[in-house]
Design a protein around this motif. Structure first.
Motif, PDB file in Angstrom:
ATOM      1  N   PRO A 112       0.846  -1.203   0.000  1.00 57.79           N
ATOM      2  CA  PRO A 112       0.000   0.000   0.000  1.00 57.79           C
ATOM      3  C   PRO A 112       0.877   1.248   0.000  1.00 57.79           C
ATOM      4  CG  PRO A 112      -0.550  -1.455   1.851  1.00 57.79           C
ATOM      5  CD  PRO A 112       0.664  -2.044   1.172  1.00 57.79           C
ATOM      6  N   ASN A 113       0.410   2.300  -0.658  1.00 54.83           N
ATOM      7  CA  ASN A 113       1.216   3.529  -0.706  1.00 54.83           C
ATOM      8  C   ASN A 113       0.330   4.750  -0.875  1.00 54.83           C
ATOM      9  OD1 ASN A 113       1.301   4.354  -3.794  1.00 54.83           O
ATOM     10  ND2 ASN A 113       1.448   2.120  -3.705  1.00 54.83           N
ATOM     11  N   CYS A 114       0.841   5.898  -0.413  1.00 53.85           N
ATOM     12  CA  CYS A 114       0.034   7.123  -0.394  1.00 53.85           C
ATOM     13  C   CYS A 114      -0.351   7.578  -1.799  1.00 53.85           C
ATOM     14  CB  CYS A 114       0.782   8.237   0.337  1.00 53.85           C
ATOM     15  SG  CYS A 114       0.862   7.994   2.133  1.00 53.85           S
ATOM     16  N   GLN A 115       0.524   7.377  -2.783  1.00 55.26           N
ATOM     17  CA  GLN A 115       0.188   7.844  -4.137  1.00 55.26           C
ATOM     18  C   GLN A 115      -0.997   7.059  -4.710  1.00 55.26           C
ATOM     19  OE1 GLN A 115       3.261   9.021  -7.011  1.00 55.26           O
ATOM     20  NE2 GLN A 115       2.342   7.640  -8.476  1.00 55.26           N
ATOM     21  N   ASP A 116      -0.953   5.737  -4.608  1.00 53.60           N
ATOM     22  CA  ASP A 116      -2.085   4.941  -5.109  1.00 53.60           C
ATOM     23  C   ASP A 116      -3.354   5.258  -4.312  1.00 53.60           C
ATOM     24  OD1 ASP A 116      -0.584   3.737  -7.075  1.00 53.60           O
ATOM     25  OD2 ASP A 116      -0.347   1.819  -6.029  1.00 53.60           O
ATOM     26  N   ASN A 117      -3.198   5.483  -2.995  1.00 52.63           N
ATOM     27  CA  ASN A 117      -4.370   5.802  -2.168  1.00 52.63           C
ATOM     28  C   ASN A 117      -4.971   7.148  -2.555  1.00 52.63           C
ATOM     29  OD1 ASN A 117      -4.222   3.404  -0.773  1.00 52.63           O
ATOM     30  ND2 ASN A 117      -2.990   4.238   0.897  1.00 52.63           N
ATOM     31  N   LEU A 118      -4.114   8.119  -2.897  1.00 54.23           N
ATOM     32  CA  LEU A 118      -4.589   9.418  -3.398  1.00 54.23           C
ATOM     33  C   LEU A 118      -5.375   9.229  -4.698  1.00 54.23           C
ATOM     34  CD1 LEU A 118      -4.501  12.604  -3.819  1.00 54.23           C
ATOM     35  CD2 LEU A 118      -2.419  12.152  -5.135  1.00 54.23           C
ATOM     36  N   LEU A 119      -4.753   8.522  -5.654  1.00 53.18           N
ATOM     37  CA  LEU A 119      -5.380   8.377  -6.969  1.00 53.18           C
ATOM     38  C   LEU A 119      -6.713   7.635  -6.868  1.00 53.18           C
ATOM     39  CD1 LEU A 119      -2.154   7.631  -9.045  1.00 53.18           C
ATOM     40  CD2 LEU A 119      -3.462   9.765  -8.990  1.00 53.18           C
ATOM     41  N   ALA A 120      -6.776   6.630  -5.981  1.00 57.04           N
ATOM     42  CA  ALA A 120      -8.027   5.883  -5.801  1.00 57.04           C
ATOM     43  C   ALA A 120      -9.105   6.777  -5.190  1.00 57.04           C
ATOM     44  CB  ALA A 120      -7.780   4.658  -4.926  1.00 57.04           C
ATOM     45  N   ALA A 121      -8.716   7.599  -4.212  1.00 58.78           N
ATOM     46  CA  ALA A 121      -9.693   8.497  -3.570  1.00 58.78           C
ATOM     47  C   ALA A 121     -10.209   9.523  -4.579  1.00 58.78           C
ATOM     48  CB  ALA A 121      -9.054   9.193  -2.369  1.00 58.78           C
ATOM     49  N   LEU A 122      -9.328  10.052  -5.425  1.00 59.61           N
ATOM     50  CA  LEU A 122      -9.752  11.019  -6.437  1.00 59.61           C
ATOM     51  C   LEU A 122     -10.680  10.364  -7.450  1.00 59.61           C
ATOM     52  CD1 LEU A 122      -6.507  13.075  -7.172  1.00 59.61           C
ATOM     53  CD2 LEU A 122      -8.572  13.853  -5.988  1.00 59.61           C
ATOM     54  N   LYS A 123     -10.346   9.130  -7.830  1.00 59.12           N
ATOM     55  CA  LYS A 123     -11.171   8.413  -8.806  1.00 59.12           C
ATOM     56  C   LYS A 123     -12.590   8.225  -8.265  1.00 59.12           C
ATOM     57  CE  LYS A 123     -10.870   4.433 -11.892  1.00 59.12           C
ATOM     58  NZ  LYS A 123     -10.192   3.148 -12.149  1.00 59.12           N
ATOM     59  N   ARG A 124     -12.702   7.899  -6.970  1.00 54.15           N
ATOM     60  CA  ARG A 124     -14.027   7.741  -6.360  1.00 54.15           C
ATOM     61  C   ARG A 124     -14.809   9.061  -6.397  1.00 54.15           C
ATOM     62  NH1 ARG A 124     -10.958   4.556  -2.645  1.00 54.15           N
ATOM     63  NH2 ARG A 124     -10.923   6.180  -1.036  1.00 54.15           N
ATOM     64  N   SER A 125     -14.076  10.197  -6.470  1.00 53.28           N
ATOM     65  CA  SER A 125     -14.719  11.511  -6.542  1.00 53.28           C
ATOM     66  C   SER A 125     -14.841  12.004  -7.976  1.00 53.28           C
ATOM     67  CB  SER A 125     -13.916  12.528  -5.725  1.00 53.28           C
ATOM     68  OG  SER A 125     -13.900  12.159  -4.370  1.00 53.28           O
ATOM     69  N   GLY A 126     -14.484  11.148  -8.937  1.00 53.18           N
ATOM     70  CA  GLY A 126     -14.653  11.502 -10.343  1.00 53.18           C
ATOM     71  C   GLY A 126     -13.594  12.441 -10.880  1.00 53.18           C
TER      72      GLY A 126
END
Ligand SMILES: [Zn+2]
Length: 201
Positions: A112-126
């Motif tokens: 797990p890493n902060c960059q992938d977690n950021l991108l996933a959170a943004l994707k959930r927000s469109g």
């Protein structure tokens, strides 16, 4: 009547939190020694602007804003103002987010890493972004040393240490509970981060 929301960021994960101008955002480290990476994006009129650590250093001429000073966007607009620091610090504004490549380099593939977690959170927000801005690394203990080193030491934030920020625009924030567990960064264990948003309206 003021209203407030509470969001828990599970260990080694990230969440997007939409806030309005004037909202107070408290980022809390309930168990202590846990670094929280923070990003802020503004999407008014379809044009993306984002909290830029380099522009913030450029305008404040400091490694980290003082109380009452702001974090600025790439377009030099104030995004968030540091209202309160109920932690011993220090905080970091030099390091990038931890990412897949860093863990691969450390022999830890698929970590797990902060960059992938950021991108996933943004994707959930469109929201899709074509690059990853550097985050504000709250509670990260990596102050520059006189010999030029910026060793990342264990965070000294105590349980319950927090910072409070005021949103200066409508923003989409992303907060991650940093995933580093092969280095002292987050103390003995990766733990959760709490975000509390209070709206004055
Ligand atoms: Zn991280």
């Amino acid at each position: 009547m003021p209203s407030s929301r509470h969001i828990t960021i599970a260990p080694q994960s990230g969440e997007a939190v939409a806030v309005k101008r004037g909202d107070l955002v408290r980022i809390i480290d309930p168990k202590g020694q846990q670094v929280a990476d923070l990003w802020a994006f503004a999407t008014e009129e379809g044009a993306l602007d984002w909290l830029s650590t380099s522009q913030t250093r450029n305008i404040t001429e400091r490694l980290f804003p003082r109380i009452g000073e702001s974090f600025y966007s790439a377009k030099a607009e104030p995004m968030l103002t540091l209202i309160e620091d109920a932690s011993p610090g220090p905080h970091d504004m030099l390091y990038p987010a931890c990412d897949r490549a860093l863990y691969d380099h450390a022999g830890l593939p698929d970590h797990p890493n902060c960059q992938d977690n950021l991108l996933a959170a943004l994707k959930r927000s469109g929201i899709a972004i074509s690059f990853v801005p550097d985050p504000v690394d709250l509670f990260q203990n990596s102050p520059p040393q006189p010999n030029g080193r910026i060793d990342v030491l264990a965070s000294i934030n105590p349980p319950g240490g927090y910072v409070t920020l005021r949103a200066e625009r409508d923003l989409l924030l992303v907060v991650t509970a940093c995933s580093v567990d092969f280095h002292p960064t987050n103390g003995d264990a990766c733990t959760e981060i709490e975000v509390e948003v209070t709206s004055p309206r």
